[in-house]
Design an enzyme around this catalytic site. Structure first.
Site, PDB file in Angstrom:
ATOM      1  N   THR A   1       3.194 -12.627   2.787  1.00  0.00           N
ATOM      2  CA  THR A   1       2.347 -13.080   1.802  1.00  0.00           C
ATOM      3  C   THR A   1       3.223 -14.163   1.242  1.00  0.00           C
ATOM      4  O   THR A   1       4.151 -14.551   1.760  1.00  0.00           O
ATOM      5  CB  THR A   1       1.972 -12.123   0.707  1.00  0.00           C
ATOM      6  OG1 THR A   1       0.885 -12.731  -0.151  1.00  0.00           O
ATOM      7  CG2 THR A   1       2.981 -11.617  -0.113  1.00  0.00           C
TER       8      THR A   1
ATOM      9  N   GLN B   1       1.879  -6.008  -3.085  1.00  0.00           N
ATOM     10  CA  GLN B   1       2.457  -6.083  -1.719  1.00  0.00           C
ATOM     11  C   GLN B   1       3.621  -5.358  -1.429  1.00  0.00           C
ATOM     12  O   GLN B   1       3.871  -4.484  -2.164  1.00  0.00           O
ATOM     13  CB  GLN B   1       2.554  -7.743  -1.366  1.00  0.00           C
ATOM     14  CG  GLN B   1       1.389  -8.374  -1.148  1.00  0.00           C
ATOM     15  CD  GLN B   1       0.839  -8.921  -2.364  1.00  0.00           C
ATOM     16  OE1 GLN B   1       1.589  -9.449  -3.240  1.00  0.00           O
ATOM     17  NE2 GLN B   1      -0.295  -8.492  -2.718  1.00  0.00           N
TER      18      GLN B   1
ATOM     19  N   ASP C   1       0.869  -1.251  -0.159  1.00  0.00           N
ATOM     20  CA  ASP C   1       0.031  -0.088  -0.094  1.00  0.00           C
ATOM     21  C   ASP C   1       1.060   1.203  -0.092  1.00  0.00           C
ATOM     22  O   ASP C   1       0.225   2.374   0.543  1.00  0.00           O
ATOM     23  CB  ASP C   1      -0.996   0.010   1.107  1.00  0.00           C
ATOM     24  CG  ASP C   1      -1.826  -1.342   1.319  1.00  0.00           C
ATOM     25  OD1 ASP C   1      -2.369  -1.844   0.146  1.00  0.00           O
ATOM     26  OD2 ASP C   1      -2.107  -1.468   2.294  1.00  0.00           O
TER      27      ASP C   1
ATOM     28  N   GLY D   1      -4.393  -4.562  -3.758  1.00  0.00           N
ATOM     29  CA  GLY D   1      -5.464  -3.195  -4.035  1.00  0.00           C
ATOM     30  C   GLY D   1      -4.782  -2.004  -4.347  1.00  0.00           C
ATOM     31  O   GLY D   1      -4.050  -1.456  -3.584  1.00  0.00           O
ATOM     32  N   HIS D   2      -4.744  -1.760  -5.798  1.00  0.00           N
ATOM     33  CA  HIS D   2      -3.910  -0.650  -6.458  1.00  0.00           C
ATOM     34  C   HIS D   2      -4.731   0.456  -6.695  1.00  0.00           C
ATOM     35  O   HIS D   2      -5.504   0.405  -7.455  1.00  0.00           O
ATOM     36  CB  HIS D   2      -2.644  -0.955  -7.461  1.00  0.00           C
ATOM     37  CG  HIS D   2      -1.840  -2.035  -7.096  1.00  0.00           C
ATOM     38  ND1 HIS D   2      -1.093  -2.608  -7.714  1.00  0.00           N
ATOM     39  CD2 HIS D   2      -1.418  -2.541  -5.803  1.00  0.00           C
ATOM     40  CE1 HIS D   2      -0.061  -3.490  -7.310  1.00  0.00           C
ATOM     41  NE2 HIS D   2      -0.751  -3.255  -5.972  1.00  0.00           N
TER      42      HIS D   2
ATOM     43  N   LYS E   1       1.802   2.062  -5.181  1.00  0.00           N
ATOM     44  CA  LYS E   1       2.393   1.761  -6.359  1.00  0.00           C
ATOM     45  C   LYS E   1       1.293   1.920  -7.522  1.00  0.00           C
ATOM     46  O   LYS E   1       1.910   2.290  -8.504  1.00  0.00           O
ATOM     47  CB  LYS E   1       2.597   0.052  -6.148  1.00  0.00           C
ATOM     48  CG  LYS E   1       3.442  -0.374  -5.129  1.00  0.00           C
ATOM     49  CD  LYS E   1       3.439  -1.938  -4.861  1.00  0.00           C
ATOM     50  CE  LYS E   1       2.243  -2.540  -4.321  1.00  0.00           C
ATOM     51  NZ  LYS E   1       2.034  -2.156  -2.996  1.00  0.00           N
TER      52      LYS E   1
HETATM   53  P1  GDP Z   1      -0.748   0.226  -3.478  1.00  0.00           P
HETATM   54  O1  GDP Z   1      -1.277  -1.055  -2.973  1.00  0.00           O
HETATM   55  O2  GDP Z   1       0.710   0.556  -3.379  1.00  0.00           O
HETATM   56  O3  GDP Z   1      -1.076   0.519  -5.049  1.00  0.00           O
HETATM   57  O4  GDP Z   1      -1.401   1.540  -2.745  1.00  0.00           O
HETATM   58  P2  GDP Z   1      -2.874   1.445  -2.291  1.00  0.00           P
HETATM   59  O5  GDP Z   1      -3.702   2.194  -3.344  1.00  0.00           O
HETATM   60  O6  GDP Z   1      -3.488   0.489  -1.568  1.00  0.00           O
HETATM   61  O7  GDP Z   1      -2.866   2.680  -1.036  1.00  0.00           O
HETATM   62  C1  GDP Z   1      -2.154   3.929  -1.348  1.00  0.00           C
HETATM   63  C2  GDP Z   1      -3.373   5.216  -1.119  1.00  0.00           C
HETATM   64  O8  GDP Z   1      -2.863   6.308  -1.078  1.00  0.00           O
HETATM   65  C3  GDP Z   1      -4.599   5.223  -1.954  1.00  0.00           C
HETATM   66  O9  GDP Z   1      -5.850   5.671  -1.427  1.00  0.00           O
HETATM   67  C4  GDP Z   1      -3.905   6.314  -2.990  1.00  0.00           C
HETATM   68  O10 GDP Z   1      -4.987   6.777  -3.682  1.00  0.00           O
HETATM   69  C5  GDP Z   1      -3.407   7.251  -2.121  1.00  0.00           C
HETATM   70  N1  GDP Z   1      -2.164   8.127  -2.379  1.00  0.00           N
HETATM   71  C6  GDP Z   1      -1.215   7.375  -3.140  1.00  0.00           C
HETATM   72  N2  GDP Z   1      -0.556   8.542  -3.494  1.00  0.00           N
HETATM   73  C7  GDP Z   1      -0.769   9.499  -2.416  1.00  0.00           C
HETATM   74  C8  GDP Z   1       0.045  10.781  -1.978  1.00  0.00           C
HETATM   75  O11 GDP Z   1       0.984  11.107  -2.490  1.00  0.00           O
HETATM   76  N3  GDP Z   1      -0.762  11.300  -0.961  1.00  0.00           N
HETATM   77  C9  GDP Z   1      -2.037  11.070  -0.672  1.00  0.00           C
HETATM   78  N4  GDP Z   1      -2.678  11.793   0.513  1.00  0.00           N
HETATM   79  N5  GDP Z   1      -2.569   9.842  -0.890  1.00  0.00           N
HETATM   80  C10 GDP Z   1      -1.971   9.128  -1.730  1.00  0.00           C
HETATM   81  P1  IMO Z   2      -0.905  -4.164  -2.010  1.00  0.00           P
HETATM   82  O1  IMO Z   2      -0.252  -4.573  -3.628  1.00  0.00           O
HETATM   83  C1  IMO Z   2      -0.871  -4.475   2.127  1.00  0.00           C
HETATM   84  C2  IMO Z   2      -1.123  -8.557   3.668  1.00  0.00           C
HETATM   85  C3  IMO Z   2      -2.283  -9.141   4.596  1.00  0.00           C
HETATM   86  C4  IMO Z   2      -1.804 -10.284   5.475  1.00  0.00           C
HETATM   87  C5  IMO Z   2      -0.744 -10.840   4.491  1.00  0.00           C
HETATM   88  C6  IMO Z   2      -0.958 -11.948   3.883  1.00  0.00           C
HETATM   89  O2  IMO Z   2      -2.069  -3.474  -2.059  1.00  0.00           O
HETATM   90  O3  IMO Z   2       0.240  -3.380  -1.688  1.00  0.00           O
HETATM   91  P2  IMO Z   2      -2.477 -12.784   1.953  1.00  0.00           P
HETATM   92  O4  IMO Z   2      -3.882 -12.112   1.477  1.00  0.00           O
HETATM   93  O5  IMO Z   2      -1.310 -12.684   0.744  1.00  0.00           O
HETATM   94  O6  IMO Z   2      -2.490 -14.129   2.598  1.00  0.00           O
HETATM   95  O7  IMO Z   2      -2.163 -11.879   3.161  1.00  0.00           O
HETATM   96  O8  IMO Z   2      -0.210  -9.694   3.371  1.00  0.00           O
HETATM   97  N1  IMO Z   2      -1.085  -8.145   2.388  1.00  0.00           N
HETATM   98  C7  IMO Z   2      -1.166  -6.821   1.953  1.00  0.00           C
HETATM   99  N2  IMO Z   2      -0.986  -5.794   2.720  1.00  0.00           N
HETATM  100  N3  IMO Z   2      -0.932  -4.386   0.904  1.00  0.00           N
HETATM  101  C8  IMO Z   2      -0.914  -5.602   0.113  1.00  0.00           C
HETATM  102  O9  IMO Z   2      -1.118  -5.379  -1.442  1.00  0.00           O
HETATM  103  C9  IMO Z   2      -1.387  -6.807   0.569  1.00  0.00           C
HETATM  104  N4  IMO Z   2      -1.464  -8.363   0.020  1.00  0.00           N
HETATM  105  C10 IMO Z   2      -1.399  -8.920   1.241  1.00  0.00           C
HETATM  106  O10 IMO Z   2      -2.880  -8.194   5.069  1.00  0.00           O
HETATM  107  O11 IMO Z   2      -0.994  -9.296   6.460  1.00  0.00           O
HETATM  108 MG    MG Z   3      -3.049  -1.543  -1.665  1.00  0.00          MG
END
Ligand code: GDP
Ligand code: IMO
Ligand code: MG
Length: 423
Positions: free
Chosen positions: A237, A222, A13, A40-41, A16
């Site tokens: 994971t 991840q 998170d 979840g991207h 990415k």
């Molecule tokens: P990912 O899994 O690495 O793609 O990240 P996620 O989408 O799960 O979580 C990142 C969260 O931060 C999302 O809600 C994005 O919309 C938000 N986000 C990304 N870059 C920024 C930033 O520079 N500032 C803020 N405030 N939010 C951001």
């Molecule tokens: P993105 O790509 C954050 C965490 C889960 C759990 C552990 C194992 O959005 O960054 P799993 O479902 O793989 O058996 O879970 O890894 N986890 C993540 N945490 N971002 C993710 O993906 C994750 N994918 C798995 O919360 O602790």
């Molecule tokens: Mg994510």
């Protein structure tokens, strides 16, 4: 041309999705190399928001090929749902997405096993997203799995039934009630939908692109600290989330890896169980969660929050061979008077800058304090307009880690991105 890599340096998170979407304008090919719908991207542009789980984050760019690599595990139901949302938004997914025949399938019973084994673990549960990731990779390494390329073979149904029966046998050990036919019909329907996509021999396909001098960007899912081998095992994971995973997941040699960009948040988050040395279980942590909207993009769970951890960041940079860094979400710290960074861990009487083997080690972070910049960064578009205190924070991280921060993200939107020293 070599394959560039973008991946997370923390516990996932990091942002990415946003960054890959930004960079995708320079890459005709984006390839996911591991993970599955546990990811979840999030992407945001022109007042629209999307969350991608299995689909690479270049899918919104015209003329970009999006490859789901061999190292990815696919749940056909989730994949179809994701695609339908994109089709509704006018994205021609069947033209833009290619799927490796060697990617493994998540069966409905894999998800049941995930739920049963997490329940059985009780207090020591991993905190899995329960998407069936672990059981699917177990079947892959156990040489029982079924792959995307198998769906067009004559004995597919027979192989499905054999694996399903194995799962039912396996589930007997758990005190867990379930319907063995749960989601089965929808799963088979979704496979028919997948058959409408181009299924590729990913390794030949990518190596040809490399040979033809096409720019390919590998997108991690991840984060490095969730890597199956080098993360905080067993709270990880089930795939290799680090650069080496890109070689395996796409079928390219290590010498074909180009630049490696490591993404990190200006603070830390983690969702699920496991060690988190700089975690803040106080008002500051709550503030970070609120200001950063730190709730899971896949599960909606509140993310744990804490200060930036340089010990862990340096470890991740080492594992990945990151040659540049991308810092996300510093804008979340805009209102803070004081900001902390952990530079070392104190374990017993020892001060160290290494990540310990024991995931249960009692770690006391050693912090350095920084004066907050107390300014709204979200509208700043030029590096020279960034406040002194903020640049102080940036330079300290660069000096400690020994790798330059190339991109600074100051908001969730595509446009809120500063690329430093852009030629
Ligand atoms: P990912 O899994 O690495 O793609 O990240 P996620 O989408 O799960 O979580 C990142 C969260 O931060 C999302 O809600 C994005 O919309 C938000 N986000 C990304 N870059 C920024 C930033 O520079 N500032 C803020 N405030 N939010 C951001
Ligand atoms: P993105 O790509 C954050 C965490 C889960 C759990 C552990 C194992 O959005 O960054 P799993 O479902 O793989 O058996 O879970 O890894 N986890 C993540 N945490 N971002 C993710 O993906 C994750 N994918 C798995 O919360 O602790
Ligand atoms: Mg994510």
């Amino acid at each position: 041309m070599k394959v560039d890599v973008v991946l997370g340096l923390q516990w996932g998170d990091e942002g990415k999705g946003k960054i890959v979407d930004v960079l995708a304008k320079n890459y005709p090919v984006i390839a996911r190399f591991q993970g599955g719908p546990n990811a979840g991207h999030s992407l945001q542009f022109e007042d629209q928001k999307f969350v991608l789980h299995t689909i690479p984050s270049g899918v919104f760019r015209k003329n970009t090929q999006n490859i789901i690599g061999s190292g990815v595990v696919i749940d056909p139901i989730i994949f179809r749902q994701e695609c339908k949302k994109l089709e509704d938004a006018g994205v021609p997914v069947k033209e833009r997405i290619l799927i490796s025949k060697k990617a493994h399938l998540i069966l409905p019973t894999h998800r049941i096993i995930d739920a049963a084994s997490e329940q059985a673990k009780g207090e020591s549960k991993i905190g899995s997203t329960l998407k069936g990731i672990g059981p699917t990779y177990m079947d892959k390494t156990g040489r029982n799995g079924i792959r995307i390329g198998d769906i067009v073979t004559d004995n597919f149904l027979q192989r499905y039934n054999i694996l399903k029966e194995k799962h039912i046998m396996f589930l007997k050990q758990f005190d867990f009630s379930y319907d063995p036919n749960q989601n089965q019909e929808e799963w088979f329907d979704s496979l028919e939908y997948i058959k409408e996509f181009k299924l590729i021999d990913c390794e030949y396909h990518i190596n040809k692109l490399v040979h033809d001098n096409k720019r390919v960007l590998a997108e991690g899912a991840q984060g490095s600290l969730l890597d199956i081998d080098y993360g905080s095992y067993p709270f990880v994971t089930s795939s290799n989330t680090i650069t080496a995973g890109a070689c395996i997941g796409l079928g390219i040699a290590p010498k074909q890896i180009g630049s490696v960009s490591g993404i990190f948040k200006a603070y830390c988050t983690r969702v699920g169980s496991g060690p988190f040395p700089t975690e803040l279980n106080d008002d500051t942590g709550e503030n970070l969660r609120k200001l950063g909207s730190e709730f899971g993009a896949t599960t909606g769970r509140p993310r744990r929050t804490g200060w930036l951890d340089l010990v862990a960041l340096k470890y991740a940079v080492m594992l990945n061979g990151a040659d540049n860094l991308i810092m996300m979400k510093a804008d979340v710290l805009d209102s803070f008077t004081t900001i902390k960074i952990a530079t070392h861990y104190k374990i017993g009487e020892t001060i160290t800058d290494s990540v310990p083997f024991d995931p249960f080690a009692k770690i006391e972070p050693v912090y350095k304090e920084f004066k907050g910049w107390k300014k709204d960064l979200t509208k700043i578009t030029k590096e020279q307009d960034l406040p002194f205190e903020f640049m102080n924070y940036v330079r300290f991280i660069e000096k400690e880690v020994g790798v330059p921060i190339k991109i600074i993200s100051l908001g969730p939107d595509r446009s809120q991105t500063i690329i430093r020293n852009e030629e």
